[in-house]
Motif scaffolding. Structure first.
Motif, PDB file in Angstrom:
ATOM      1  N   VAL A 116       0.718  -1.227  -0.106  1.00 55.51           N
ATOM      2  CA  VAL A 116      -0.041   0.072   0.075  1.00 55.51           C
ATOM      3  C   VAL A 116       0.842   1.361   0.076  1.00 55.51           C
ATOM      4  O   VAL A 116       1.561   1.309   0.778  1.00 55.51           O
ATOM      5  CB  VAL A 116      -0.813   0.177   1.166  1.00 55.51           C
ATOM      6  N   PRO A 117       0.777   2.087  -1.073  1.00 58.14           N
ATOM      7  CA  PRO A 117       1.351   3.493  -0.794  1.00 58.14           C
ATOM      8  C   PRO A 117       1.591   4.384   0.422  1.00 58.14           C
ATOM      9  O   PRO A 117       0.250   4.175   1.102  1.00 58.14           O
ATOM     10  CB  PRO A 117       0.865   4.048  -2.221  1.00 58.14           C
ATOM     11  N   THR A 118       2.733   4.696   0.740  1.00 58.37           N
ATOM     12  CA  THR A 118       2.687   5.538   1.867  1.00 58.37           C
ATOM     13  C   THR A 118       2.074   6.732   1.903  1.00 58.37           C
ATOM     14  O   THR A 118       2.243   7.607   0.826  1.00 58.37           O
ATOM     15  CB  THR A 118       4.180   5.482   2.316  1.00 58.37           C
ATOM     16  N   LEU A 119       1.135   7.184   2.844  1.00 64.08           N
ATOM     17  CA  LEU A 119       0.668   8.539   3.270  1.00 64.08           C
ATOM     18  C   LEU A 119       1.406   9.351   4.449  1.00 64.08           C
ATOM     19  O   LEU A 119       1.750   8.467   5.288  1.00 64.08           O
ATOM     20  CB  LEU A 119      -0.707   8.486   3.642  1.00 64.08           C
ATOM     21  N   VAL A 120       1.870  10.598   4.079  1.00 62.69           N
ATOM     22  CA  VAL A 120       2.596  11.531   4.994  1.00 62.69           C
ATOM     23  C   VAL A 120       1.480  12.483   5.352  1.00 62.69           C
ATOM     24  O   VAL A 120       0.901  12.978   4.349  1.00 62.69           O
ATOM     25  CB  VAL A 120       3.970  11.754   4.677  1.00 62.69           C
ATOM     26  N   ASN A 177      -8.085  -3.215   1.704  1.00 65.11           N
ATOM     27  CA  ASN A 177      -8.103  -2.646   3.135  1.00 65.11           C
ATOM     28  C   ASN A 177      -8.490  -1.402   3.026  1.00 65.11           C
ATOM     29  O   ASN A 177      -8.912  -0.867   4.021  1.00 65.11           O
ATOM     30  CB  ASN A 177      -6.694  -2.838   3.696  1.00 65.11           C
ATOM     31  N   VAL A 178      -7.895  -0.490   2.046  1.00 62.89           N
ATOM     32  CA  VAL A 178      -8.212   0.851   2.085  1.00 62.89           C
ATOM     33  C   VAL A 178      -9.686   1.141   1.820  1.00 62.89           C
ATOM     34  O   VAL A 178     -10.590   1.869   2.369  1.00 62.89           O
ATOM     35  CB  VAL A 178      -7.610   1.585   0.961  1.00 62.89           C
ATOM     36  N   ARG A 179     -10.348   0.124   0.914  1.00 62.08           N
ATOM     37  CA  ARG A 179     -11.890   0.322   0.845  1.00 62.08           C
ATOM     38  C   ARG A 179     -12.464  -0.016   2.027  1.00 62.08           C
ATOM     39  O   ARG A 179     -13.668   0.800   2.280  1.00 62.08           O
ATOM     40  CB  ARG A 179     -12.325  -0.455  -0.448  1.00 62.08           C
ATOM     41  N   ARG A 180     -12.197  -0.942   2.620  1.00 59.13           N
ATOM     42  CA  ARG A 180     -12.895  -1.177   4.022  1.00 59.13           C
ATOM     43  C   ARG A 180     -12.731  -0.139   5.144  1.00 59.13           C
ATOM     44  O   ARG A 180     -13.554   0.083   5.701  1.00 59.13           O
ATOM     45  CB  ARG A 180     -12.228  -2.712   4.552  1.00 59.13           C
TER      46      ARG A 180
END
Length: 456
Positions: free
Chosen positions: A103-107, A328-331
């Motif tokens: 999953v791409p990282t968010l900051v 997982n993002v959608r959930r």
């Protein structure tokens, strides 16, 4: 008494079906709990609520009880509001690292507009982002249909969030939403005038590099390209002479003008139109076809095995697709099961009618109603040049009250600005492009000053 109870129960059940929001405390890709309050959900609009619009709501990090409330409408049409939330003005952004299959990282960002305002990021129309329609007919949309549905969305959302009814309200967006946002403002205003509840405390609107009127937007590309040194003096003079400064409405029998436009296309075809100084990397969407049949961007051929290098500005556009399509993002976001593949911009798959040729009349009407507005332009955007925006603003014919001057950040020029008697402020972003993400820090300062009523 029983009948009254059954009626109340029906209203409650109907309400639950129409507005469903859920608190999100964690997001895949971000380490730890979210440092802001996020709610996501669906609101039903249209006939029998056959259109289900998905939204992200982020409370102001300063004082949500009193701070302004804004709805953000990404352009396209049919680009996801993730573009605004994770690229332009939200509290999170993708980390610029090479995709490794996870999953791409968010900051956390430093420039978020949610520091001073609560923002509803809306996926509109149906088919954009996670929004959907229950019937084929409901899937059809247009500029004016969006206006009506967004107004309906807001009144239903506010009914479910009554604590924000009295907050100052603004409508914001960029790019193609320049055709929709001014109409949404007018729709809300007229609804308020008719007494449609809840009344919305509408104060104004803001737009970045807004598509407004084809005759302004396209015709000013050529003088902009000349001013930026992309075409020669000779070609520019030839185009002026043969096309009469009306390049968009060029008559097909005008061979000299047609040949000049072909030469112009050759000169700029490999320029990244959204910010002319950046490399021309792959993009993941196709702009709407112009009335003359020419598309504004090449169709992307990119896929997971042929991504642009991470150094490309557009690389995070592809990261967003990997992130938003992760189960997982959608959930975590409470996306309805069964929604198809998320696309950053679903431009070519939605049956859409472009029925607003010009949004200038909406701007004029909104000005007469006394709403304040901020219109800003990245000054290196060839897609909707700042010169085009200046031209239609001049065409409104309101007197200038604050003449052209630089606006500053830390004693450095961040752009230039002027204000008109209709409470409209025009500002350029020095070195900016088609959207706020090309100069997010400067745009964040600009927004805070304007939304707080400070001197830009």
């Amino acid at each position: 008494m029983g009948r009254q109870w059954r009626c109340c129960l029906f209203v409650i059940l109907f309400h639950v079906l129409v507005v469903s929001g859920s608190v999100v405390k964690h997001l895949p890709g971000f380490d730890g709990p979210l440092p802001f309050e996020l709610e996501t959900g669906y609101v039903g609009v249209g006939e029998s609520d056959d259109v289900q619009l998905f939204y992200y709501f982020i409370k102001s990090e300063r004082n949500p009880q009193d701070d302004p409330l804004m709805i953000w409408l990404t352009g396209g049409p049919a680009c996801s509001s993730i573009c605004g939330m994770l690229f332009e003005n939200g509290p999170l952004a993708f980390k610029g690292e090479e995709y490794n299959g996870s999953v791409p990282t968010l900051v956390k960002t430093s420039f978020s507009w949610t520091k001073v305002a609560s923002i509803i990021y809306l996926d509109s129309p149906a088919g954009s982002g996670y929004s959907y329609a229950r019937t084929t007919r409901a899937f059809e949309s247009s500029d004016t249909k969006q206006m009506r549905q967004i107004d309906q969305f807001l009144r239903k959302w506010l009914t479910d969030h009554l604590e924000f009814v009295s907050n100052p309200f603004y409508v914001g967006g960029d790019s193609y939403s320049g055709k929709v946002v001014p109409g949404v403002v007018q729709q809300i205003s007229r609804g308020n005038g008719k007494g449609i509840t809840p009344l919305i405390n509408l104060q104004g609107y803001l737009l970045g590099n807004p598509l407004t009127d084809d005759n302004f937007d396209y015709n000013h590309r050529i003088p902009f390209a000349h001013g930026m040194g992309l075409i020669s003096d000779e070609l520019y003079e030839s185009l002026q002479r043969s096309c009469g400064n009306d390049y968009f409405n060029m008559h097909p029998s005008n061979a000299e003008c047609l040949n000049g436009l072909r030469a112009y296309d050759t000169c700029v075809s490999d320029i990244y139109t959204e910010q002319i100084l950046l490399p021309n990397c792959e993009v993941d969407y196709v702009m709407p076809t112009r009335p003359d049949g020419r598309r504004e961007l090449k169709e992307s051929r990119a896929n997971e095995s042929s991504l642009p290098p991470p150094s490309c500005f557009t690389y995070r556009y592809f990261l967003s697709a990997f992130w938003a399509n992760d189960e997982n993002v959608r959930r975590a976001l409470h996306v309805k099961k069964g929604i198809g593949k998320w696309k950053r911009c679903n431009t070519v798959n939605i049956p859409y009618t472009y029925d607003v040729a010009s949004s200038v009349p909406y701007h004029l009407n909104n000005s007469r109603q006394g709403f304040r507005s901020l219109i800003y332009s990245g000054d290196h955007d060839l897609m909707v040049p700042f010169m085009a925006t200046e031209a239609w603003i001049r065409d409104l014919n309101f007197p200038i009250v604050d003449r052209w001057r630089p606006w500053m950040i830390n004693d450095q020029i961040a752009g230039y600005t002027r204000t008109y008697s209709n409470k409209m402020t025009f500002a350029t972003i020095k070195g900016g492009g088609h959207t706020a993400d090309y100069r997010p820090d400067e745009c964040g300062v600009m927004f805070k000053r304007w939304i707080d009523g400070e001197f830009l």
